[in-house]
Structure formats: structure tokens, C-alpha cells
Design a protein around this motif. Sequence first.
Motif, PDB file in Angstrom:
ATOM      1  N   ARG A 194       0.834  -1.187   0.000  1.00 42.85           N
ATOM      2  CA  ARG A 194       0.000   0.000   0.000  1.00 42.85           C
ATOM      3  C   ARG A 194       0.878   1.250   0.000  1.00 42.85           C
ATOM      4  O   ARG A 194       2.040   1.208   0.391  1.00 42.85           O
ATOM      5  CB  ARG A 194      -0.897   0.049   1.247  1.00 42.85           C
ATOM      6  N   TRP A 195       0.305   2.374  -0.406  1.00 45.02           N
ATOM      7  CA  TRP A 195       1.001   3.655  -0.360  1.00 45.02           C
ATOM      8  C   TRP A 195       0.042   4.734   0.089  1.00 45.02           C
ATOM      9  O   TRP A 195      -1.172   4.624  -0.084  1.00 45.02           O
ATOM     10  CB  TRP A 195       1.641   4.014  -1.694  1.00 45.02           C
ATOM     11  N   ILE A 196       0.602   5.777   0.687  1.00 46.60           N
ATOM     12  CA  ILE A 196      -0.154   6.941   1.120  1.00 46.60           C
ATOM     13  C   ILE A 196       0.586   8.163   0.608  1.00 46.60           C
ATOM     14  O   ILE A 196       1.808   8.219   0.657  1.00 46.60           O
ATOM     15  CB  ILE A 196      -0.259   7.008   2.651  1.00 46.60           C
ATOM     16  N   ARG A 215      -4.090  10.827  -0.051  1.00 48.04           N
ATOM     17  CA  ARG A 215      -4.556   9.810  -1.004  1.00 48.04           C
ATOM     18  C   ARG A 215      -3.955   8.474  -0.618  1.00 48.04           C
ATOM     19  O   ARG A 215      -2.860   8.419  -0.063  1.00 48.04           O
ATOM     20  CB  ARG A 215      -4.118  10.164  -2.423  1.00 48.04           C
ATOM     21  N   ALA A 216      -4.649   7.406  -0.936  1.00 47.07           N
ATOM     22  CA  ALA A 216      -4.156   6.066  -0.633  1.00 47.07           C
ATOM     23  C   ALA A 216      -4.408   5.157  -1.827  1.00 47.07           C
ATOM     24  O   ALA A 216      -5.386   5.318  -2.554  1.00 47.07           O
ATOM     25  CB  ALA A 216      -4.841   5.506   0.608  1.00 47.07           C
ATOM     26  N   ARG A 272      -2.745   1.154  -3.794  1.00 49.09           N
ATOM     27  CA  ARG A 272      -1.995  -0.090  -3.586  1.00 49.09           C
ATOM     28  C   ARG A 272      -0.812  -0.156  -4.535  1.00 49.09           C
ATOM     29  O   ARG A 272      -0.774   0.541  -5.549  1.00 49.09           O
ATOM     30  CB  ARG A 272      -2.889  -1.307  -3.741  1.00 49.09           C
ATOM     31  N   ALA A 292      -4.751   6.206  -7.164  1.00 49.20           N
ATOM     32  CA  ALA A 292      -5.343   6.332  -5.830  1.00 49.20           C
ATOM     33  C   ALA A 292      -6.777   5.836  -5.844  1.00 49.20           C
ATOM     34  O   ALA A 292      -7.545   6.137  -6.745  1.00 49.20           O
ATOM     35  CB  ALA A 292      -5.280   7.773  -5.364  1.00 49.20           C
ATOM     36  N   GLU A 344      -9.320   9.460  -1.579  1.00 52.51           N
ATOM     37  CA  GLU A 344      -8.605  10.669  -1.216  1.00 52.51           C
ATOM     38  C   GLU A 344      -9.507  11.549  -0.363  1.00 52.51           C
ATOM     39  O   GLU A 344     -10.729  11.497  -0.480  1.00 52.51           O
ATOM     40  CB  GLU A 344      -8.092  11.423  -2.434  1.00 52.51           C
ATOM     41  N   CYS A 385      -5.766   7.796   7.919  1.00 47.58           N
ATOM     42  CA  CYS A 385      -4.986   6.950   7.003  1.00 47.58           C
ATOM     43  C   CYS A 385      -5.433   5.502   7.077  1.00 47.58           C
ATOM     44  O   CYS A 385      -5.569   4.833   6.060  1.00 47.58           O
ATOM     45  CB  CYS A 385      -3.497   7.041   7.328  1.00 47.58           C
ATOM     46  N   LEU A 428      -6.815   3.224   4.098  1.00 41.70           N
ATOM     47  CA  LEU A 428      -6.156   1.964   3.750  1.00 41.70           C
ATOM     48  C   LEU A 428      -7.130   0.795   3.828  1.00 41.70           C
ATOM     49  O   LEU A 428      -7.039  -0.148   3.045  1.00 41.70           O
ATOM     50  CB  LEU A 428      -4.956   1.732   4.662  1.00 41.70           C
TER      51      LEU A 428
END
Length: 161
Positions: free
Chosen positions: A39-41, A55-56, A58, A68, A71, A87, A91
Motif C-alpha cells: 500500500r502507499w499513502i 490519497r491512498a 496499492r 489512488a 482521497e 490513514c 487503507l
Amino acid sequence: MYTQLRETADELAAVLWREHTVYRERGGGVVIRGEHVERWISLGPTGGKDQALLRAGRLLDGGTTAPARTEVVVDLTAGTAELAAVCRSLLAEVAAAAEPAPRPSGRAPGKQRKQGRAAPAARPRRPRKQRHTSLGSLFVLLCVAGVLGAWLYSLFGRYGY
């Protein structure tokens, strides 16, 4: 604004994941990558004071980021715990969206299986063994070593060294 985003991202990364990477993105924002959770943020500037676009998404198989999924605009003056809660909810939405839908079994809704047969079991995929050096590369190395040996023998073999 970038330093405020960077400091906030460092604090968030430490709260969310033990293993993470924090880096700057092209648009002036900051990205937190969690490779182990795929995952990324992203924290990006919104133009408002003390606000950021959170924004989140994968991570895909090759390590690239998928677009994303969710958001939201957050207030950076809120505490780290509140931002971490936002967050985590983003996620969770990304994780729910990433789960595949159940596959249809291929049977008509009213039909049942025969009593004597069990359902076929899905075979688990075996991890691929990766060689660091392939057999072709080893063959090329042996040929190069042979040519080098023959050249050295022809050079020093005549004179008895």
C-alpha cells in the motif's frame, strides 16, 4: 509547505508501519510506501494553509503504484493519532476494493453436485525459484575462461615459464 508535509509524513510512517519508505513525488507532495503491506499513502499540497490532500492506493506486482482509490483533504494541525486514524480508514477502503469478487462456480443456481464427487481443490502456486546466474551465462563464462587460458598458454607456454 514541503517541510511540513515531510515532517508529518515521517511521523505518520512511524506510527503506521515499521517498514516504510518516505520520498518526494513530482507534484511537490510526499509518498509513504509500505512494501510489506503493498500500500502507499500520499500527502500533497492543496493550496490551503495547513491542509493536505491525503490519497491512498496499492502497489502493483512490479513495484509501481496503482492510481489512488480514495482521497480526502485533512488538516495538518490535527495530531498524528488523528491523521493516522484517517490513514487507516483510507487503507481499509483500499484493501476492501482490492479484494477480488467471488468467482461464479460455473453451475446453474438450482443444480447441486453429485454426492460421490468432491469439489476439485485449487492447487496453490509454488514460488518460482530464481537463479542468479543462468546456465547459458555459466557456459559463456567457461568459454571466455577457456579462450583466456589458451591465450595465456600460447603466450607463456613456448618459453617454459
